[in-house]
Design a protein around this motif. Structure first.
Motif, short mmCIF file in Angstrom:
data_model
loop_
_atom_site.label_atom_id
_atom_site.label_comp_id
_atom_site.label_asym_id
_atom_site.label_seq_id
_atom_site.Cartn_x
_atom_site.Cartn_y
_atom_site.Cartn_z
N SER A 194 -22.89 40.41 -51.17
CA SER A 194 -22.69 41.28 -50.01
C SER A 194 -22.65 42.77 -50.37
N VAL A 195 -22.83 43.09 -51.66
CA VAL A 195 -22.93 44.48 -52.08
C VAL A 195 -24.42 44.80 -52.22
N ASP A 196 -24.90 45.78 -51.45
CA ASP A 196 -26.30 46.18 -51.51
C ASP A 196 -26.58 46.96 -52.79
N MET A 197 -27.86 47.09 -53.12
CA MET A 197 -28.22 47.83 -54.33
C MET A 197 -27.94 49.32 -54.18
N THR A 198 -27.99 49.85 -52.97
CA THR A 198 -27.54 51.22 -52.68
C THR A 198 -26.64 51.10 -51.46
N HIS A 199 -25.36 50.85 -51.71
CA HIS A 199 -24.45 50.48 -50.62
C HIS A 199 -23.81 51.69 -49.93
N CYS A 200 -23.27 52.61 -50.70
CA CYS A 200 -22.62 53.77 -50.10
C CYS A 200 -22.73 54.96 -51.04
N LYS A 201 -22.20 56.10 -50.59
CA LYS A 201 -22.31 57.33 -51.37
C LYS A 201 -21.00 58.10 -51.26
N ILE A 202 -20.57 58.66 -52.39
CA ILE A 202 -19.46 59.62 -52.38
C ILE A 202 -20.04 60.95 -52.84
N ASN A 203 -19.91 61.95 -51.97
CA ASN A 203 -20.36 63.29 -52.34
C ASN A 203 -19.14 64.06 -52.83
N VAL A 204 -19.23 64.57 -54.05
CA VAL A 204 -18.15 65.38 -54.62
C VAL A 204 -18.61 66.84 -54.57
N SER A 205 -17.79 67.67 -53.91
CA SER A 205 -18.10 69.10 -53.81
C SER A 205 -16.79 69.88 -53.87
N LYS A 206 -16.91 71.19 -53.80
CA LYS A 206 -15.71 72.03 -53.77
C LYS A 206 -15.60 72.65 -52.39
N ASP A 207 -14.37 72.69 -51.88
CA ASP A 207 -14.15 73.33 -50.58
C ASP A 207 -14.07 74.84 -50.76
N LYS A 208 -13.81 75.57 -49.68
CA LYS A 208 -13.79 77.03 -49.75
C LYS A 208 -12.67 77.57 -50.64
N GLY B 83 -11.97 76.12 -53.54
CA GLY B 83 -12.31 75.71 -54.89
C GLY B 83 -11.75 74.36 -55.30
N LYS B 84 -11.15 73.63 -54.37
CA LYS B 84 -10.61 72.30 -54.67
C LYS B 84 -11.68 71.25 -54.45
N LEU B 85 -11.60 70.16 -55.23
CA LEU B 85 -12.57 69.08 -55.10
C LEU B 85 -12.40 68.37 -53.77
N LYS B 86 -13.51 68.03 -53.15
CA LYS B 86 -13.54 67.35 -51.86
C LYS B 86 -14.44 66.12 -52.01
N TYR B 87 -14.01 64.98 -51.46
CA TYR B 87 -14.73 63.71 -51.60
C TYR B 87 -15.11 63.21 -50.21
N ILE B 88 -16.41 63.03 -49.96
CA ILE B 88 -16.89 62.56 -48.67
C ILE B 88 -17.64 61.24 -48.87
N GLU C 14 -21.92 58.22 -40.23
CA GLU C 14 -20.55 58.75 -40.20
C GLU C 14 -20.12 59.09 -41.63
N LYS C 15 -19.44 60.20 -41.76
CA LYS C 15 -18.91 60.63 -43.06
C LYS C 15 -17.41 60.73 -42.93
N ARG C 16 -16.70 60.33 -43.99
CA ARG C 16 -15.25 60.34 -43.96
C ARG C 16 -14.75 61.03 -45.22
N VAL C 17 -13.87 62.01 -45.06
CA VAL C 17 -13.23 62.64 -46.21
C VAL C 17 -12.20 61.65 -46.75
N ILE C 18 -12.26 61.39 -48.06
CA ILE C 18 -11.30 60.48 -48.68
C ILE C 18 -10.53 61.23 -49.75
N TYR C 19 -9.37 60.68 -50.10
CA TYR C 19 -8.45 61.35 -51.00
C TYR C 19 -8.04 60.41 -52.13
N ASN C 20 -7.23 60.93 -53.04
CA ASN C 20 -6.72 60.12 -54.15
C ASN C 20 -6.06 58.85 -53.60
#
Length: 180
Positions: free
Chosen positions: A108-122, A124-129, A150-156
């Protein structure tokens, strides 16, 4: 214990290397596809077993954070480092060009299932979408399925699920959700 990968289907075969001498030739037959292949002890690069290969959360280099794939009937626990930009998460398959492969037999896990984009917010802190692949079974965060595009910001310590596989985000600087 060490393991070798079948050159035809990429299945791992585990064996006890202490029973053999350097230079000794071994022949294996893949249980998945039946291919026979040989190796020579001491002259090939033998891989550690998955448990030996994957560091604990504390040992991993958490430059941009990691995802921890929780052990279940389909696979061992895995710690996968994240990088800046798009981190494509999916099932490992030979030739699949993703940068966060999960070694699993979970269908049930696809070969390209999901994506986490790691960037920096304004600031300079890391942001995970997190966003879904799109995948056939969906990506769940806090027991809610992510909709198309749909994109969701996720945290530690955010727990998300792809197929029958649960994953926890671990960040290096412990950003937590904003207070309400």
């Amino acid at each position: 214990m060490k393991r070798v990968r079948c050159p035809k289907c990429d299945t791992f075969i585990t064996f006890d290397e202490t029973k053999y001498k350097t230079g000794q030739a071994l022949v294996f037959q893949c249980t998945q596809c039946g291919k026979q292949f040989g190796i020579r002890i001491g002259t090939t690069k033998l891989r550690n077993t998955q448990k030996e290969e994957n560091p604990d959360e504390e040992q991993s280099d958490a430059g941009f954070g990691t995802i921890i794939v929780i052990e279940n009937v389909f696979h061992f626990k895995q710690v996968i480092p994240l990088s800046m930009g798009d981190n494509i998460i999916g099932r490992y398959m030979k030739g699949n060009n993703i940068n966060c492969p999960i070694e699993t037999v979970d269908p049930s896990v696809d070969m390209t299932h999901c994506k986490i984009n790691v960037s920096k917010d304004k600031n300079g802190k890391l942001k995970y979408i997190l966003s879904d692949g799109p995948s056939y079974t969906g990506t769940f965060v806090d027991n809610e399925i992510l909709g198309d595009r749909e994109k969701r910001v996720i945290y530690n310590d955010t727990l998300f699920t792809i197929g029958a596989t649960s994953i926890i985000l671990k960040t290096p600087t412990d950003p937590s959700p904003p207070s309400k």
